[in-house]
Scaffold this active site. Structure first.
Site, short mmCIF file in Angstrom:
data_model
loop_
_atom_site.label_atom_id
_atom_site.label_comp_id
_atom_site.label_asym_id
_atom_site.label_seq_id
_atom_site.Cartn_x
_atom_site.Cartn_y
_atom_site.Cartn_z
CE LYS A 17 -1.79 2.98 2.07
NZ LYS A 17 -1.76 4.47 1.77
CD GLU A 69 12.23 3.94 8.74
OE1 GLU A 69 12.24 4.93 9.54
OE2 GLU A 69 12.23 4.06 7.52
CB CYS A 126 13.06 8.31 8.50
SG CYS A 126 14.08 7.04 7.72
CD GLU A 143 10.41 12.84 11.19
OE1 GLU A 143 11.29 12.20 10.59
OE2 GLU A 143 9.29 12.36 11.46
#
Length: 323
Positions: A19, A94, A128, A225
């Site tokens: 997906k 993750e 990331c 973040e």
């Protein structure tokens, strides 16, 4: 683009459903084309485009799904954990990061400056493990920050279809608003903008490569973040101090260390709570190298032998032989 049906492989349970993010479905659909051209039977690999709150949520909660691997934000990762509780399916995550990048006073200045810039400006900071918190020894702080700022000023923004473009746009209007919102937050809370700090132009989702200094540890630009080309730089004085600062985050995905003293590097690497620590390099990956995070950066590991454990089950079979 053609649609790929769920085929006979589903009957055995040996099937993969991919997906993709709703912003980037075409590369996954092209992968499906290549898989079909390679002769892989229908149903072994399936691409299911859709929105996270519909297609993604349905997959995470479905009782016929035995394992979910998710790459994305920590917020969505937590939603997937809750959705997966119904049949206690395995989940690996993750997630986000706010990775520290530490430059000691004995680091090679040219290598460290280039490495620090690459750590945050790679892929427009949409990475990331982006080195978004730059810590520099107080004796070299201005030198390194000025060097990273000079690299930022020279980066050419533009379309990825243009050969001389060095940095493309952010992925969406939503992400543009997110990043510029953080920049406004940093300014209003008193951070100093050394370079950048603005949207670039009035068309497209471009943000200038940005270096911030003078930020306090409690500021959003330090704690959260951003997922954009924004680095917050701060000085430090000794190893124990920087170990504490590096770990002062809810994340723990990556970290960088720049020094000529390998013993000092390994000492700090042992203190930092992060899944990957790079010494005198950054963004180095290998299929045999496990990758994943501590704390709210995720569960489990991708790649390496450790990745296999999340996709396999141990079975014990006992049989009596003879009388």
């Amino acid at each position: 683009m053609a649609a790929w049906k769920l085929g006979p492989a589903l009957a055995t349970g040996n099937t993969v459903i991919l997906k993709p993010a709703e912003q980037t479905p075409l590369s996954a659909l092209r992968l499906a084309e290549l898989i079909a051209e390679a002769g892989v039977p229908d149903g072994v690999v399936n691409v299911l485009p859709g929105y996270g709150e519909t297609a993604g949520a349905a997959l995470a909660a479905h009782d016929d799904v035995d394992k979910v691997a998710f790459t994305g934000s920590t917020e969505v990762g937590k939603l997937i954990v809750h959705a997966a509780a119904g049949n206690l399916k395995k989940v690996t995550l993750e997630l986000g990061g706010k990775s520290p990048n530490v430059v000691f006073d004995d680091a090679d200045p040219e290598i460290a400056i280039a490495g620090a810039a690459n750590a945050i400006f790679f892929n427009h900071g949409q990475c990331c493990v982006a080195g978004s918190r730059l810590f520099v020894h107080e004796s070299r702080f201005d030198e390194v920050v000025d060097g990273v700022s000079e690299i930022a000023r020279g980066i050419k923004l533009g379309s990825g279809l243009e050969a001389d473009t060095q940095m493309g746009p952010l992925v969406s209007d939503e992400q543009l608003r997110r990043v510029t919102g953080y920049l406004e937050s940093g300014r209003s809370e008193g951070a100093e903008t050394r370079v950048g700090g603005r949207r670039h132009g009035d068309r497209g989702y471009f943000v200038e490569p940005t270096v911030l200094t003078g930020a306090r540890p409690d500021m959003k630009v330090v704690r959260e973040e951003i997922f954009g080309p924004v680095v917050v730089a701060a000085p430090f004085s000794d190893l124990d101090e920087i170990a504490a600062q590096a770990n002062a985050t809810s994340f723990g995905l990556g970290a960088g260390i720049w020094t000529r003293d390998i013993a000092k590097a390994h000492t700090l690497a042992g203190k930092i709570r992060a899944g990957t620590v790079w010494i005198n390099c950054y963004n180095v990956f290998d299929a045999a190298l496990p990758f994943g995070g501590y704390k709210q950066s995720g569960w489990g590991r991708e790649m390496g032998h450790e990745a296999l454990e999340a996709y396999t089950e141990v079975k014990a079979v006992c049989a009596q032989i003879g009388g």
